[in-house]
Design a protein around this motif. Structure first.
Motif, mmCIF file in Angstrom:
data_model
loop_
_atom_site.group_PDB
_atom_site.id
_atom_site.type_symbol
_atom_site.label_atom_id
_atom_site.label_comp_id
_atom_site.label_asym_id
_atom_site.label_seq_id
_atom_site.Cartn_x
_atom_site.Cartn_y
_atom_site.Cartn_z
ATOM 1 N N PHE A 91 0.837 -1.194 0.000
ATOM 2 C CA PHE A 91 0.000 0.000 0.000
ATOM 3 C C PHE A 91 0.873 1.246 0.000
ATOM 4 C CE2 PHE A 91 -2.138 -3.195 2.849
ATOM 5 C CZ PHE A 91 -2.898 -3.758 1.831
ATOM 6 N N ASN A 92 0.604 2.111 -0.984
ATOM 7 C CA ASN A 92 1.416 3.315 -1.108
ATOM 8 C C ASN A 92 0.504 4.451 -1.536
ATOM 9 O OD1 ASN A 92 3.454 5.093 -1.378
ATOM 10 N ND2 ASN A 92 4.395 4.133 -3.180
ATOM 11 N N GLY A 93 0.061 5.264 -0.593
ATOM 12 C CA GLY A 93 -0.925 6.285 -0.908
ATOM 13 C C GLY A 93 -2.205 5.606 -1.390
ATOM 14 N N ALA A 94 -2.699 6.052 -2.563
ATOM 15 C CA ALA A 94 -3.928 5.454 -3.099
ATOM 16 C C ALA A 94 -3.641 4.174 -3.877
ATOM 17 C CB ALA A 94 -4.632 6.463 -4.002
ATOM 18 N N GLU A 95 -2.352 3.855 -4.014
ATOM 19 C CA GLU A 95 -1.992 2.700 -4.839
ATOM 20 C C GLU A 95 -2.038 1.397 -4.037
ATOM 21 O OE1 GLU A 95 2.142 1.631 -6.590
ATOM 22 O OE2 GLU A 95 1.217 3.145 -7.881
ATOM 23 N N ILE A 96 -2.726 0.411 -4.618
ATOM 24 C CA ILE A 96 -2.729 -0.938 -4.034
ATOM 25 C C ILE A 96 -2.036 -1.840 -5.043
ATOM 26 C CG2 ILE A 96 -4.145 -2.856 -3.212
ATOM 27 C CD1 ILE A 96 -6.333 -0.851 -2.513
ATOM 28 N N HIS A 97 -0.838 -2.249 -4.689
ATOM 29 C CA HIS A 97 0.035 -2.961 -5.608
ATOM 30 C C HIS A 97 -0.113 -4.459 -5.351
ATOM 31 C CE1 HIS A 97 4.056 -3.766 -7.497
ATOM 32 N NE2 HIS A 97 3.582 -2.823 -8.292
ATOM 33 N N GLY A 98 -0.479 -5.238 -6.392
ATOM 34 C CA GLY A 98 -0.702 -6.674 -6.223
ATOM 35 C C GLY A 98 0.412 -7.497 -6.837
ATOM 36 N N ASP A 99 0.966 -8.399 -6.065
ATOM 37 C CA ASP A 99 2.071 -9.241 -6.539
ATOM 38 C C ASP A 99 1.746 -10.690 -6.180
ATOM 39 O OD1 ASP A 99 4.497 -10.064 -7.543
ATOM 40 O OD2 ASP A 99 5.722 -8.888 -6.166
ATOM 41 N N ASN A 100 2.504 -11.606 -6.732
ATOM 42 C CA ASN A 100 2.342 -13.009 -6.349
ATOM 43 C C ASN A 100 3.720 -13.634 -6.190
ATOM 44 O OD1 ASN A 100 1.891 -15.855 -6.262
ATOM 45 N ND2 ASN A 100 -0.199 -15.424 -6.938
ATOM 46 N N THR A 101 4.042 -14.064 -4.977
ATOM 47 C CA THR A 101 5.376 -14.595 -4.680
ATOM 48 C C THR A 101 5.383 -16.117 -4.548
ATOM 49 O OG1 THR A 101 5.101 -14.369 -2.273
ATOM 50 C CG2 THR A 101 5.951 -12.446 -3.457
ATOM 51 N N ASP A 102 4.227 -16.760 -4.781
ATOM 52 C CA ASP A 102 4.143 -18.219 -4.582
ATOM 53 C C ASP A 102 5.084 -18.979 -5.517
ATOM 54 O OD1 ASP A 102 2.289 -18.256 -2.509
ATOM 55 O OD2 ASP A 102 0.578 -18.198 -3.875
ATOM 56 N N GLY A 103 5.035 -18.624 -6.809
ATOM 57 C CA GLY A 103 5.850 -19.360 -7.777
ATOM 58 C C GLY A 103 7.333 -19.138 -7.542
ATOM 59 N N ALA A 104 7.699 -17.895 -7.246
ATOM 60 C CA ALA A 104 9.106 -17.602 -6.943
ATOM 61 C C ALA A 104 9.543 -18.384 -5.712
ATOM 62 C CB ALA A 104 9.292 -16.102 -6.719
ATOM 63 N N GLY A 105 8.626 -18.515 -4.745
ATOM 64 C CA GLY A 105 8.945 -19.273 -3.532
ATOM 65 C C GLY A 105 9.201 -20.737 -3.840
ATOM 66 N N LEU A 106 8.375 -21.310 -4.702
ATOM 67 C CA LEU A 106 8.569 -22.717 -5.079
ATOM 68 C C LEU A 106 9.901 -22.898 -5.806
ATOM 69 C CD1 LEU A 106 7.687 -25.669 -5.570
ATOM 70 C CD2 LEU A 106 6.525 -24.862 -7.641
ATOM 71 N N VAL A 107 10.149 -22.025 -6.779
ATOM 72 C CA VAL A 107 11.375 -22.163 -7.584
ATOM 73 C C VAL A 107 12.613 -22.003 -6.702
ATOM 74 C CG1 VAL A 107 12.737 -20.993 -9.372
ATOM 75 C CG2 VAL A 107 10.335 -21.555 -9.793
ATOM 76 N N ARG A 108 12.565 -21.071 -5.767
ATOM 77 C CA ARG A 108 13.720 -20.865 -4.882
ATOM 78 C C ARG A 108 13.894 -22.050 -3.932
ATOM 79 N NH1 ARG A 108 17.046 -16.394 -3.697
ATOM 80 N NH2 ARG A 108 18.015 -16.715 -1.681
ATOM 81 N N ASP A 109 12.787 -22.594 -3.438
ATOM 82 C CA ASP A 109 12.904 -23.774 -2.564
ATOM 83 C C ASP A 109 13.552 -24.926 -3.328
ATOM 84 O OD1 ASP A 109 12.603 -25.137 -0.122
ATOM 85 O OD2 ASP A 109 10.733 -26.061 -0.798
ATOM 86 N N LEU A 110 13.100 -25.122 -4.566
ATOM 87 C CA LEU A 110 13.667 -26.200 -5.390
ATOM 88 C C LEU A 110 15.160 -25.955 -5.639
ATOM 89 C CD1 LEU A 110 10.798 -26.583 -8.032
ATOM 90 C CD2 LEU A 110 11.545 -28.355 -6.429
ATOM 91 N N ALA A 111 15.482 -24.756 -6.116
ATOM 92 C CA ALA A 111 16.849 -24.495 -6.580
ATOM 93 C C ALA A 111 17.827 -24.364 -5.416
ATOM 94 C CB ALA A 111 16.870 -23.220 -7.422
ATOM 95 N N VAL A 112 17.455 -23.578 -4.408
ATOM 96 C CA VAL A 112 18.417 -23.231 -3.356
ATOM 97 C C VAL A 112 18.385 -24.257 -2.219
ATOM 98 C CG1 VAL A 112 19.105 -21.469 -1.688
ATOM 99 C CG2 VAL A 112 18.236 -20.792 -3.938
ATOM 100 N N ASN A 113 17.194 -24.558 -1.715
ATOM 101 C CA ASN A 113 17.122 -25.425 -0.528
ATOM 102 C C ASN A 113 17.264 -26.900 -0.887
ATOM 103 O OD1 ASN A 113 16.588 -23.043 0.851
ATOM 104 N ND2 ASN A 113 14.377 -23.309 0.743
ATOM 105 N N LEU A 114 16.690 -27.282 -2.019
ATOM 106 C CA LEU A 114 16.689 -28.704 -2.380
ATOM 107 C C LEU A 114 17.736 -29.036 -3.437
ATOM 108 C CD1 LEU A 114 12.799 -29.031 -2.438
ATOM 109 C CD2 LEU A 114 14.332 -30.035 -0.731
ATOM 110 N N GLY A 115 18.397 -28.029 -3.974
ATOM 111 C CA GLY A 115 19.464 -28.274 -4.952
ATOM 112 C C GLY A 115 18.961 -28.924 -6.222
ATOM 113 N N PHE A 116 17.716 -28.661 -6.583
ATOM 114 C CA PHE A 116 17.135 -29.273 -7.776
ATOM 115 C C PHE A 116 17.082 -28.239 -8.899
ATOM 116 C CE2 PHE A 116 13.936 -30.707 -10.698
ATOM 117 C CZ PHE A 116 14.053 -32.080 -10.692
#
Ligand code: ATR
Length: 267
Positions: A91-116
């Motif tokens: 939230f920034n003034g009147a702006e409501i900024h929508g993002d989605n971090t689920d896919g990035a979270g999955l890819v990072r878990d695979l690549a960094v934590n699981l070494g896949f």
């Protein structure tokens, strides 16, 4: 004044997000408060607006409000547009900024934590609901050899596959295919429902997006001698990505994962 953040869900009392973000804030020295808010099922937008009016700077959004968050946002990131859902609001003034971090979270878990490494691998995505849709674009960005989407209702898999230019179908289409990574994005595990067993390659990984329970999908993969991961790592990584969107610093997830695991085990 301490910046305020919250997770909006219904129900939300089980959410690990307040604990995770408190640990991230302590680790990175960020001055913020993070709470859990459970609006009535028909009261998501007013609850968010009230939170903004009270000084809220950002929010995570979980079941069942991710589509409403998408509709509420007046600016959407490309990855949220591809997911068709929003799990992170800023939230920034009147702006409501929508993002989605689920896919990035999955890819990072695979690549960094699981070494896949996904590059060149044959990936099967089980499910064609919101959880599946949210991770397709980030998975494809890692250049897998193939991504096949399989679903109990074949038409839904086919529609999703068409939208992203990959192949999809019903579970019967899995015969004669072998996969290096199988991601279970169905909610079948919540009711202990058994999914048809795919064929895994020798060094395959079976990834269950749910966490906190051993699902039939995980049991079947273990019985087949396949390495198994649950969705706790993805939960931590999507949270870290959201924290980074809000605060511009990336927390380390490993110590927070250890603390959350310890508290889950002693619960
Ligand atoms: P989510 O947002 O968690 O993805 P959803 O949109 O309700 O929730 O989607 C649930 C997914 O789990 C769907 O792919 C659903 O299959 P259908 O499209 O055929 O309904 C899948 N699913 C749920 N229970 C299942 C079961 N017992 N066996 C197989 N698939 C199941």
């Amino acid at each position: 004044m301490t910046d305020r953040y919250a997770v909006f869900g219904h129900p939300v009392s089980h959410s690990l997000s307040p604990r995770i973000h408190a640990l991230f804030a302590a680790q990175t020295g960020q001055d913020l408060r993070y709470e859990a808010i459970c609006p009535p099922l028909d009261g998501f937008a007013p609850a968010v607006m009230a939170f903004i009016a009270a000084g809220g700077r950002g929010a995570n959004v979980t079941v069942p409000f991710k589509l409403e968050a998408f509709a509420l946002a007046n600016k959407i990131t490309p990855r949220a547009a591809a997911a068709g859902a929003v799990n992170t609001l800023s939230f920034n003034g009147a702006e409501i900024h929508g993002d989605n971090t689920d896919g990035a979270g999955l890819v990072r878990d695979l690549a960094v934590n699981l070494g896949f490494s996904l590059a060149g691998r044959r990936v099967l995505l089980l499910g064609a609901g919101g959880a599946a849709r949210g991770v397709i674009r980030p998975l494809l960005e890692q250049n897998p050899a193939t991504l096949f989407i399989a679903n109990r209702t074949p038409d839904k898999a086919q529609q999703l596959a068409d939208a992203f230019g990959v192949s999809g179908g019903g579970f019967d289409a899995l015969a004669n295919q072998t996969f290096d990574l199988v991601i279970n994005a169905t909610s079948a595990g919540l009711s202990d429902a058994v999914l048809p067993a795919p064929t895994f390659s020798a060094d395959a990984l079976a990834y269950e997006m749910l966490y906190g329970r051993e699902t039939p999908f995980m049991r079947a993969a273990r019985a087949a001698g396949v390495r198994v991961a649950d969705g706790l790592g993805m939960l931590l990584e999507q949270a870290a990505e959201a924290f980074c969107v809000w605060r511009g610093v990336r927390p380390q997830t490993a110590p927070v994962l250890a603390a959350v695991l310890a508290s889950l085990q002693s619960a």
